[in-house]
Design an enzyme around this catalytic site. Structure first.
Site, PDB file in Angstrom:
ATOM      1  N   LEU A  54       0.892  -1.150   0.000  1.00  0.00           N
ATOM      2  CA  LEU A  54       0.000   0.000   0.000  1.00  0.00           C
ATOM      3  C   LEU A  54       0.933   1.204   0.000  1.00  0.00           C
ATOM      4  O   LEU A  54       1.810   1.328   0.862  1.00  0.00           O
ATOM      5  CB  LEU A  54      -0.892  -0.023   1.247  1.00  0.00           C
ATOM      6  CG  LEU A  54      -2.098   0.904   1.284  1.00  0.00           C
ATOM      7  CD1 LEU A  54      -3.011   0.703   0.072  1.00  0.00           C
ATOM      8  CD2 LEU A  54      -2.887   0.693   2.559  1.00  0.00           C
ATOM      9  N   ASP A  55       0.796   2.068  -0.993  1.00  0.00           N
ATOM     10  CA  ASP A  55       1.710   3.196  -1.141  1.00  0.00           C
ATOM     11  C   ASP A  55       1.773   4.049   0.115  1.00  0.00           C
ATOM     12  O   ASP A  55       0.813   4.106   0.890  1.00  0.00           O
ATOM     13  CB  ASP A  55       1.284   4.073  -2.321  1.00  0.00           C
ATOM     14  CG  ASP A  55       1.397   3.359  -3.647  1.00  0.00           C
ATOM     15  OD1 ASP A  55       2.342   2.558  -3.804  1.00  0.00           O
ATOM     16  OD2 ASP A  55       0.546   3.599  -4.515  1.00  0.00           O
ATOM     17  N   ARG A  56       2.885   4.732   0.271  1.00  0.00           N
ATOM     18  CA  ARG A  56       3.093   5.583   1.440  1.00  0.00           C
ATOM     19  C   ARG A  56       1.996   6.631   1.586  1.00  0.00           C
ATOM     20  O   ARG A  56       1.567   6.958   2.698  1.00  0.00           O
ATOM     21  CB  ARG A  56       4.466   6.249   1.315  1.00  0.00           C
ATOM     22  CG  ARG A  56       4.917   6.902   2.572  1.00  0.00           C
ATOM     23  CD  ARG A  56       6.316   7.447   2.407  1.00  0.00           C
ATOM     24  NE  ARG A  56       6.220   8.847   2.770  1.00  0.00           N
ATOM     25  CZ  ARG A  56       7.030   9.792   2.392  1.00  0.00           C
ATOM     26  NH1 ARG A  56       8.034   9.522   1.623  1.00  0.00           N
ATOM     27  NH2 ARG A  56       6.856  11.012   2.776  1.00  0.00           N
ATOM     28  N   SER A  58      -1.081   6.344   0.690  1.00  0.00           N
ATOM     29  CA  SER A  58      -2.393   5.710   0.787  1.00  0.00           C
ATOM     30  C   SER A  58      -2.588   5.191   2.205  1.00  0.00           C
ATOM     31  O   SER A  58      -1.635   4.970   2.935  1.00  0.00           O
ATOM     32  CB  SER A  58      -2.518   4.554  -0.208  1.00  0.00           C
ATOM     33  OG  SER A  58      -2.390   5.034  -1.528  1.00  0.00           O
TER      34      SER A  58
END
Length: 192
Positions: A54-56, A58
């Site tokens: 999960l992207d930083r 997000s």
């Protein structure tokens, strides 16, 4: 008693973690001149690893487990496990704008699979730190988008492709697992 212990050894540990904004989906931050928050700041459990990323920038559900087969089943795109996101977008998308998402959108790395996309009321989520930028002259709205693949920054790229940039992205569920009732930075452990 020995049979119960053997059964417990076969059960996988699964953590449902509500990843806050700005936290890396890994336990260490190598190569950064300034330390950024990582999973080790929130999850004091040994032997578990993220099932996917999960992207930083997000937020929301990140699954961590101690079983490689389960980890692959969750994160490998060939299993097409549904992932549902609550997405705050800039602008006012109508049904005609969401239709391309439902058919598949052409991105630089090819066509996406069809997604489920609906407009929803403000879901009343926790406050984000830092808060999203608000513009008085440009409205924002919420979408619920479910995808069955996991390309890099896919949902953000999909909303941008239809002309509605993502302001906030919260992964709400993966398969039947959900972040409902779990505060940001907290986790719940279940056995599977």
């Amino acid at each position: 008693m020995a049979a119960i212990e053997r059964y417990e050894q076969w059960m996988a540990r699964l953590l449902l973690f509500n990843k806050p904004y700005g936290v890396l989906s890994q336990f260490t931050d190598r190569g950064s001149p300034t330390a950024r928050p990582t999973l080790s700041d929130f999850v004091p459990v040994k032997g578990v690893y993220p099932a996917g990323r999960l992207d930083r920038d997000s937020e929301g559900l990140l699954l961590l487990c101690d079983d490689g087969r389960l980890q692959a089943r969750i994160s490998d795109p060939r299993f097409k496990m549904p992932k549902t996101y609550l997405v705050q977008v800039e602008g006012d998308p109508g049904e005609e704008n969401l239709e391309p998402l439902r058919k598949g959108v052409r991105l630089k790395d090819g066509m996406t699979l069809p997604a489920e996309a609906t407009r929803i009321e403000d879901p009343g989520l926790w406050l984000r730190d830092p808060p999203i930028r608000e513009r008085k002259s440009i409205p924002d709205n919420w979408l619920k988008i479910t995808i069955r693949e996991g390309r890099n920054r896919q949902v953000r790229r999909m909303t941008a492709a239809i002309g509605f940039p993502t302001l906030r992205l919260v992964r709400w569920s993966i398969g039947d697992w959900t972040v409902a009732g779990i505060a940001p930075g907290e986790f719940k452990e279940i056995s599977v």
